[in-house]
Scaffold this motif. Structure first.
Motif, PDB file in Angstrom:
ATOM      1  N   LEU A 102       1.060  -1.138  -0.174  1.00  0.00           N
ATOM      2  CA  LEU A 102       0.694  -0.454   0.326  1.00  0.00           C
ATOM      3  C   LEU A 102       0.883   1.204   0.005  1.00  0.00           C
ATOM      4  O   LEU A 102       0.433   2.398  -0.642  1.00  0.00           O
ATOM      5  CB  LEU A 102      -1.075  -0.149   1.349  1.00  0.00           C
ATOM      6  CG  LEU A 102      -2.301  -1.194   1.456  1.00  0.00           C
ATOM      7  CD1 LEU A 102      -2.841  -0.462   2.235  1.00  0.00           C
ATOM      8  CD2 LEU A 102      -2.776  -0.702  -0.036  1.00  0.00           C
ATOM      9  N   SER A 103       1.909   1.185   0.778  1.00  0.00           N
ATOM     10  CA  SER A 103       3.153   2.110   0.965  1.00  0.00           C
ATOM     11  C   SER A 103       3.892   2.486  -0.458  1.00  0.00           C
ATOM     12  O   SER A 103       3.357   3.682  -1.023  1.00  0.00           O
ATOM     13  CB  SER A 103       3.919   2.124   2.009  1.00  0.00           C
ATOM     14  OG  SER A 103       5.364   3.059   1.731  1.00  0.00           O
ATOM     15  N   LEU A 105       1.651   1.684  -3.528  1.00  0.00           N
ATOM     16  CA  LEU A 105       0.707   2.747  -4.234  1.00  0.00           C
ATOM     17  C   LEU A 105       0.001   3.780  -4.170  1.00  0.00           C
ATOM     18  O   LEU A 105       0.353   4.420  -4.858  1.00  0.00           O
ATOM     19  CB  LEU A 105      -0.395   1.846  -4.007  1.00  0.00           C
ATOM     20  CG  LEU A 105      -1.878   2.124  -4.933  1.00  0.00           C
ATOM     21  CD1 LEU A 105      -2.053   1.667  -6.096  1.00  0.00           C
ATOM     22  CD2 LEU A 105      -3.080   1.689  -3.829  1.00  0.00           C
ATOM     23  N   TYR A 106       0.490   3.962  -3.446  1.00  0.00           N
ATOM     24  CA  TYR A 106       0.361   5.684  -2.104  1.00  0.00           C
ATOM     25  C   TYR A 106       1.482   6.360  -2.977  1.00  0.00           C
ATOM     26  O   TYR A 106       1.369   7.268  -3.932  1.00  0.00           O
ATOM     27  CB  TYR A 106       0.546   6.118  -0.336  1.00  0.00           C
ATOM     28  CG  TYR A 106      -1.027   5.961   0.611  1.00  0.00           C
ATOM     29  CD1 TYR A 106      -1.493   4.192  -0.318  1.00  0.00           C
ATOM     30  CD2 TYR A 106      -1.250   6.248   1.152  1.00  0.00           C
ATOM     31  CE1 TYR A 106      -2.975   4.133   0.515  1.00  0.00           C
ATOM     32  CE2 TYR A 106      -2.977   6.386   1.416  1.00  0.00           C
ATOM     33  CZ  TYR A 106      -3.306   5.066   1.236  1.00  0.00           C
ATOM     34  OH  TYR A 106      -4.118   4.813   1.618  1.00  0.00           O
ATOM     35  N   THR A 109       0.781   6.657  -6.309  1.00  0.00           N
ATOM     36  CA  THR A 109      -0.772   7.647  -6.745  1.00  0.00           C
ATOM     37  C   THR A 109      -0.282   9.124  -6.940  1.00  0.00           C
ATOM     38  O   THR A 109      -0.754   9.921  -7.896  1.00  0.00           O
ATOM     39  CB  THR A 109      -1.583   7.413  -5.912  1.00  0.00           C
ATOM     40  OG1 THR A 109      -2.177   5.816  -6.106  1.00  0.00           O
ATOM     41  CG2 THR A 109      -3.191   8.358  -6.548  1.00  0.00           C
ATOM     42  N   GLU A 234      -7.246   3.011 -11.963  1.00  0.00           N
ATOM     43  CA  GLU A 234      -8.601   2.301 -11.444  1.00  0.00           C
ATOM     44  C   GLU A 234      -9.524   1.708 -12.274  1.00  0.00           C
ATOM     45  O   GLU A 234     -10.503   3.014 -12.503  1.00  0.00           O
ATOM     46  CB  GLU A 234      -9.209   2.917  -9.893  1.00  0.00           C
ATOM     47  CG  GLU A 234      -8.078   1.892  -8.641  1.00  0.00           C
ATOM     48  CD  GLU A 234      -8.728   2.657  -7.687  1.00  0.00           C
ATOM     49  OE1 GLU A 234      -7.996   2.625  -7.031  1.00  0.00           O
ATOM     50  OE2 GLU A 234      -9.643   3.724  -7.645  1.00  0.00           O
ATOM     51  N   ASN A 239     -12.113  -3.672  -8.432  1.00  0.00           N
ATOM     52  CA  ASN A 239     -10.463  -3.323  -7.325  1.00  0.00           C
ATOM     53  C   ASN A 239     -10.936  -3.918  -5.907  1.00  0.00           C
ATOM     54  O   ASN A 239     -11.689  -4.060  -5.654  1.00  0.00           O
ATOM     55  CB  ASN A 239     -10.147  -1.259  -7.623  1.00  0.00           C
ATOM     56  CG  ASN A 239     -11.792  -0.540  -6.858  1.00  0.00           C
ATOM     57  OD1 ASN A 239     -11.535  -0.552  -5.443  1.00  0.00           O
ATOM     58  ND2 ASN A 239     -12.219   0.066  -8.215  1.00  0.00           N
ATOM     59  N   GLY A 241     -10.466  -1.486  -3.604  1.00  0.00           N
ATOM     60  CA  GLY A 241     -11.028  -0.520  -1.963  1.00  0.00           C
ATOM     61  C   GLY A 241     -11.256   1.171  -2.806  1.00  0.00           C
ATOM     62  O   GLY A 241     -11.218   1.429  -1.667  1.00  0.00           O
ATOM     63  N   ASN A 242     -10.543   0.959  -4.304  1.00  0.00           N
ATOM     64  CA  ASN A 242     -10.722   2.588  -4.747  1.00  0.00           C
ATOM     65  C   ASN A 242      -9.678   3.098  -4.193  1.00  0.00           C
ATOM     66  O   ASN A 242      -9.678   4.871  -4.047  1.00  0.00           O
ATOM     67  CB  ASN A 242     -12.257   2.696  -4.195  1.00  0.00           C
ATOM     68  CG  ASN A 242     -13.345   2.942  -5.085  1.00  0.00           C
ATOM     69  OD1 ASN A 242     -13.935   1.831  -4.920  1.00  0.00           O
ATOM     70  ND2 ASN A 242     -13.279   2.680  -6.555  1.00  0.00           N
ATOM     71  N   PHE A 243      -8.344   2.526  -3.278  1.00  0.00           N
ATOM     72  CA  PHE A 243      -7.256   3.318  -2.283  1.00  0.00           C
ATOM     73  C   PHE A 243      -6.892   4.474  -3.291  1.00  0.00           C
ATOM     74  O   PHE A 243      -6.697   5.421  -3.348  1.00  0.00           O
ATOM     75  CB  PHE A 243      -6.098   2.390  -2.356  1.00  0.00           C
ATOM     76  CG  PHE A 243      -6.553   0.902  -1.812  1.00  0.00           C
ATOM     77  CD1 PHE A 243      -7.146   1.451  -0.145  1.00  0.00           C
ATOM     78  CD2 PHE A 243      -6.504  -0.319  -1.522  1.00  0.00           C
ATOM     79  CE1 PHE A 243      -7.134   0.216   0.499  1.00  0.00           C
ATOM     80  CE2 PHE A 243      -6.693  -0.953  -1.246  1.00  0.00           C
ATOM     81  CZ  PHE A 243      -7.329  -1.414  -0.245  1.00  0.00           C
ATOM     82  N   SER A 244      -6.764   4.637  -5.075  1.00  0.00           N
ATOM     83  CA  SER A 244      -5.673   5.349  -5.682  1.00  0.00           C
ATOM     84  C   SER A 244      -6.083   6.359  -5.861  1.00  0.00           C
ATOM     85  O   SER A 244      -6.259   7.185  -5.891  1.00  0.00           O
ATOM     86  CB  SER A 244      -5.145   3.952  -6.965  1.00  0.00           C
ATOM     87  OG  SER A 244      -4.534   5.066  -7.497  1.00  0.00           O
ATOM     88  N   LEU A 247      -6.817   8.595  -3.255  1.00  0.00           N
ATOM     89  CA  LEU A 247      -6.227   9.333  -2.699  1.00  0.00           C
ATOM     90  C   LEU A 247      -5.863  10.432  -3.027  1.00  0.00           C
ATOM     91  O   LEU A 247      -5.705  11.425  -3.095  1.00  0.00           O
ATOM     92  CB  LEU A 247      -4.502   7.960  -1.954  1.00  0.00           C
ATOM     93  CG  LEU A 247      -3.636   9.107  -2.311  1.00  0.00           C
ATOM     94  CD1 LEU A 247      -2.706   9.543  -0.310  1.00  0.00           C
ATOM     95  CD2 LEU A 247      -2.483   7.649  -2.568  1.00  0.00           C
TER      96      LEU A 247
END
Length: 294
Positions: A102-103, A105-106, A109, A234, A239, A241-244, A247
């Motif tokens: 996730l780090s 990915l953040y 993004t 995305e 997906n 959880g729509n993380f990207s 953010l």
């Protein structure tokens, strides 16, 4: 919507159109050296058939299609080479493995969002928000929570922001708003009916607004005089959880707030600190790292 998504959506294409779409999906950077005539020769069709296909997917002709194709290809090649924004982790990952992915990915993004930002667009959006008395934000879904955070921050420097959670009321707000107001409309797909109807009435009434939406052509960005683009990696549904995308929305709001704050830094800083101190009179900590100096 990116051009590659339109080429992949072949549900309404004829067999000939599908074959041309698949050619473009696979040709990649080699398209830079090709003409509509050379492609027509490879596919055993006429150059006019290639032109008509380009018009089918939303372009005036092959040259405009080619320019958009190569631009979108450059964007897609720029980031996310080692992480899947739709499925950044799997069932095999646990604990710190998920955290590290996730780090990554953040970080990707944020880099992606920054590369999609243009100085002039950010400056125009910032100036609009500074100049207008009332700011109204409309969206559908989880992005409203990011809008609420933006609203709370702006309130502490004396700026009035309304977050409208109902798309019908958003439309009515747009129908009665005066020139002292401006709107921010958020839609990742750029195809949400309620948001589009609001954009149309704002455009008709010449009420200033800008949008946060995906990179590439969509109905919302076509209607808007100004677009700030979200990281566009995305799928809408497929997906984890729509993380990207969430953010990316949060980061753009942070960038807008910081630019507004910086425009009159000392005044905004003193106003915020004074207001918060008046309310947070009993907020204390013995931790020297977070303890205030008063």
């Amino acid at each position: 919507m990116l051009l590659f998504e339109r080429l992949s959506d072949q549900s309404h294409m004829t067999e000939l159109e599908k074959s041309i779409a698949n050619y473009f999906l696979n040709v990649g950077h080699h398209l830079d050296k090709k003409s509509s005539r050379s492609i027509a020769s490879e596919l055993f069709v006429s150059p006019s058939t290639i032109s008509r296909f380009c018009q089918l997917v939303g372009y005036s002709g092959f040259n405009q299609f080619k320019e958009s194709y190569l631009k979108d290809l450059k964007y897609l090649d720029s980031h996310f080479q080692e992480i899947n924004p739709n499925k950044p982790f799997s069932y095999q990952d646990k604990n710190m493995s998920i955290v590290n992915k996730l780090s990554g990915l953040y970080q990707e993004t944020i880099r992606d969002t920054v590369e999609l930002m243009h100085h002039d667009s950010l400056q125009k959006a910032t100036q609009l928000l500074i100049n207008k008395q009332t700011i109204i934000i409309g969206s559908a879904g989880d992005t409203l929570e990011m809008a609420e955070t933006f609203k709370n921050r702006m309130l502490k420097i004396g700026k009035s922001v309304q977050v409208e959670r109902r798309t019908d009321n958003l439309f009515y707000q747009a129908s009665i708003a005066g020139q002292h107001s401006c709107f921010i409309l958020i839609s990742y797909s750029g195809e949400v009916d309620g948001i589009l109807r609001t954009a149309k009435i704002l455009k008709e009434r010449k009420i200033p607004f800008f949008v946060l939406t995906s990179y590439g052509n969509n109905k919302l960005s076509d209607l808007s005089p100004l677009s700030l683009f979200l990281s566009t990696r995305e799928k809408l549904v497929d997906n984890l959880g729509n993380f990207s995308s969430l953010l990316s929305v949060s980061f753009i709001f942070d960038a807008l707030y910081a630019n507004i704050f910086s425009h009159n830094f000392d005044y905004n800083y003193n106003k915020k600190i004074s207001m918060v101190r008046d309310y947070e009179k009993k907020r204390r900590s013995n931790n020297p790292v977070i303890k205030d100096g008063y």
